[in-house]
Design a protein around this motif. Structure first.
Motif, short mmCIF file in Angstrom:
data_model
loop_
_atom_site.label_atom_id
_atom_site.label_comp_id
_atom_site.label_asym_id
_atom_site.label_seq_id
_atom_site.Cartn_x
_atom_site.Cartn_y
_atom_site.Cartn_z
N THR A 10 3.10 9.10 -7.47
CA THR A 10 2.58 8.56 -8.72
C THR A 10 1.07 8.67 -8.72
OG1 THR A 10 4.43 7.00 -8.92
CG2 THR A 10 2.45 6.52 -10.20
N LEU A 11 0.52 9.37 -9.70
CA LEU A 11 -0.94 9.49 -9.83
C LEU A 11 -1.51 8.13 -10.20
CD1 LEU A 11 -1.24 12.90 -11.73
CD2 LEU A 11 -1.42 12.47 -9.27
N ASP A 12 -2.36 7.62 -9.35
CA ASP A 12 -2.92 6.28 -9.57
C ASP A 12 -4.20 6.38 -10.40
OD1 ASP A 12 -2.83 3.53 -9.35
OD2 ASP A 12 -3.98 3.50 -7.48
N SER A 23 0.81 -1.21 0.00
CA SER A 23 0.00 0.00 0.00
C SER A 23 0.84 1.27 0.00
CB SER A 23 -0.93 0.00 1.23
OG SER A 23 -1.78 -1.12 1.23
N ALA A 24 2.15 1.14 0.19
CA ALA A 24 3.02 2.31 0.28
C ALA A 24 2.96 3.20 -0.95
CB ALA A 24 4.46 1.87 0.57
N PRO A 25 2.87 2.66 -2.19
CA PRO A 25 2.82 3.55 -3.36
C PRO A 25 1.59 4.44 -3.41
CG PRO A 25 3.51 1.35 -4.02
CD PRO A 25 3.07 1.25 -2.61
N LEU A 26 0.57 4.18 -2.59
CA LEU A 26 -0.59 5.07 -2.53
C LEU A 26 -0.25 6.41 -1.90
CD1 LEU A 26 -3.34 2.53 -1.40
CD2 LEU A 26 -3.07 3.52 -3.67
N PHE A 27 0.85 6.46 -1.20
CA PHE A 27 1.24 7.67 -0.47
C PHE A 27 2.42 8.34 -1.16
CE2 PHE A 27 -0.60 4.58 2.37
CZ PHE A 27 -1.47 5.30 3.16
N PRO A 28 2.53 9.65 -1.02
CA PRO A 28 3.72 10.34 -1.54
C PRO A 28 4.94 10.00 -0.69
CG PRO A 28 2.34 11.87 -0.33
CD PRO A 28 1.57 10.59 -0.38
#
Length: 510
Positions: free
Chosen positions: A161-163, A100-105
């Motif tokens: 990264t804009l998801d 879940s870390a890539p959901l955060f800046p």
């Protein structure tokens, strides 16, 4: 200003390749059918309400043995397989956090201190002066005429990264569902541990029962042997008669060591299941006959599926894999990453606090896969294949749950019938042996008839205890088939705990 012709042609070729790559990718996905028609009732039992026990402790208490209940409680607290399953929950929660870390800046602090020496061979031709470094207050001279320059930089780097297509969101959901599956797996391990502990305890009592029977049978055979030897002394029995009875007696004695081995090994197995050393563990229980056979209703087939944690685990893994498929499909589309820098730079330390030292940078990067040797297409097909495999496993697990329950119901009914018939057989064999012993005392029976009746009675008793053990093992199988007291409510509580573990200290983003 227009671009050169060769550059425009390359750009056109790249655009064409991109269109061909996307056109060649089959992004359609037809999920396998998961529907499994459920029967309205079990064939081996009438429709009843769901079982009333809700825990291993409660189920163990139905056998009427305080020692058995204590053993089960100790297994739940000390078993190493359960401890390993609990550790896997921690691992799965941590993996969900990682996924879940890539959901955060991301934000990092970057501080640099640099000292640069410009040799006099360069400085002398005016390079240093042209850069304005020779007159800076942070420069100094070396004995060889070179200039040394200090450089200070304090800054923050951020990226996000804009998801847009849900790649990171799908990865997070897949990992969180696997965390749920790890909790269901812990219940599966617990139920299997309880079942193994119950069966080991029953095996200990059964071995003790058989040892008592064999010792008693050896006593009976020895008594007859003594009588035959006395009769041989007065010429009323032959050497053959004594030898045949000696064989019966020795056969009973020979059965004692294997039973003692089984007893000791089953006690050692129990100790390991409880997380204890064999030397520190013992059993006080003496016989299976003192236990009560629990009365349990199976409920409906649909209820069994809700009560089975292995079905819930298979379902969670299947749901997780669905998000993995969606993640692989989203990888075909462009990814947009935002990066930024902010900080201060100066060749003089004291100037870092001045507005003139501030620097910043903002960058947006778009990445579009064009051609990768069909790697993305292969990954997509791989994830779809895994989903189909897990779907088949899920359907099989539902059928196995229903089959386990039916088989347990059949085993309970048939072992009860077998037990009743075997008890009648042993009673008849006992009567025949008593009559044969009486006729032996009267001198009106031959030794072959007596030995046959002895053997039938002795073997019948051991078979009776084996059937009794099988009946209690059928109760254990039934407990396991019904999900060990697990329920849909338990499933919801486990999911709530998993969600709480994920939300802990997450903060406000995203």
């Amino acid at each position: 200003m227009s671009l050169p012709v060769h550059i425009r042609r390359c750009a056109g070729l790249i655009a064409l390749c991109a269109m061909l790559a996307l056109a060649g990718c089959d992004l359609e996905w037809e999920k396998p059918d998961l529907a499994t028609p459920l029967p309205e009732r079990f064939r081996a039992a009438a429709p009843t309400s769901a079982p009333s026990f809700h825990s291993a402790h409660e189920f163990a208490g139905r056998f009427g043995s305080a020692e058995l209940t204590r053993v089960i409680d100790e297994a739940l607290a000390g078993n190493n397989d359960i401890a390993a399953a609990v550790a896997r929950i921690t691992e799965a929660d941590a993996q969900a956090r990682v996924s879940s870390a890539p959901l955060f800046p991301t934000l990092s602090n970057v501080n640099n201190f640099e000292r640069l020496q410009i040799p006099s061979t360069v400085y002398g031709v005016g390079v240093g002066n042209s850069a304005g470094l020779a007159t800076a207050s942070s420069t100094s001279s070396s004995p060889f005429g070179a200039r040394r320059i200090d450089f200070y930089s304090l800054g923050l780097n951020a990226s996000y990264t804009l998801d847009i297509w849900g790649v990171n969101q799908d990865a997070s959901k897949a990992a969180r569902l696997l965390a749920n599956a790890s909790r269901f797996n812990r219940q599966v391990v617990e139920i299997a541990t309880v079942a193994s502990t119950l069966n080991a305890y029953f095996a200990v009592l059964n071995a003790q029962d058989q040892l008592r029977i064999v010792n008693e049978n050896a006593r009976i055979a020895g008594k007859v042997l003594t009588a035959l030897k006395a009769r041989r002394e007065v010429g009323l029995a032959t050497v053959l008669d004594v030898a045949q009875q000696q064989t019966v007696y020795d056969t009973q004695l020979a059965m004692i060591p294997p039973l003692q081995q089984t007893l000791a090994q089953q006690i050692n197995l129990l100790a390991v299941l409880l997380g204890r050393t064999p030397e520190s563990f013992s059993i006080q229980g003496t016989t299976l006959k003192r236990l009560h056979f629990p009365k349990i209703d199976p409920g409906l087939p649909s209820e069994v599926l809700l009560r089975r944690p292995d079905v819930a685990e298979a379902e969670a893994r299947l749901a997780s894999q669905e998000f993995s498929v969606l993640q692989a499909r989203a990888a075909f589309f462009p990814q947009i990453q935002l990066t930024g820098q902010y900080g201060v730079e100066s060749i003089v330390w004291r100037n870092l606090a001045t507005p003139q030292a501030i620097f910043w940078q903002v960058l947006a990067t778009t990445t579009q896969p064009l051609f990768d040797g069909w790697n993305l297409q292969g990954q997509y097909e791989l994830q779809k294949g895994k989903y189909s495999e897990l779907a088949a496993n899920y359907r099989k697990q539902t059928l196995t749950a229903l089959s386990d329950t039916e088989n347990a119901l059949i085993a309970i009914a048939q072992t009860q019938r077998h037990l009743s018939l075997q008890e009648d057989s042993v009673a008849s064999a006992r009567q025949a042996l008593t009559a044969a012993q009486a006729r032996l005392s009267e001198g009106t029976i031959d030794i072959v008839t007596l030995a046959t009746n002895e053997t039938a009675y002795f073997q019948g008793q051991l078979v009776l205890e084996q059937v009794r053990l099988a009946r209690y093992q059928a109760a254990t199988t039934f407990y396991q088939a019904l999900g060990g007291g697990w329920s849909a409510t338990t499933r919801e509580a486990e999911i709530a705990r998993a969600d709480a573990a994920y939300e802990t200290d997450k903060g406000l983003w995203p």
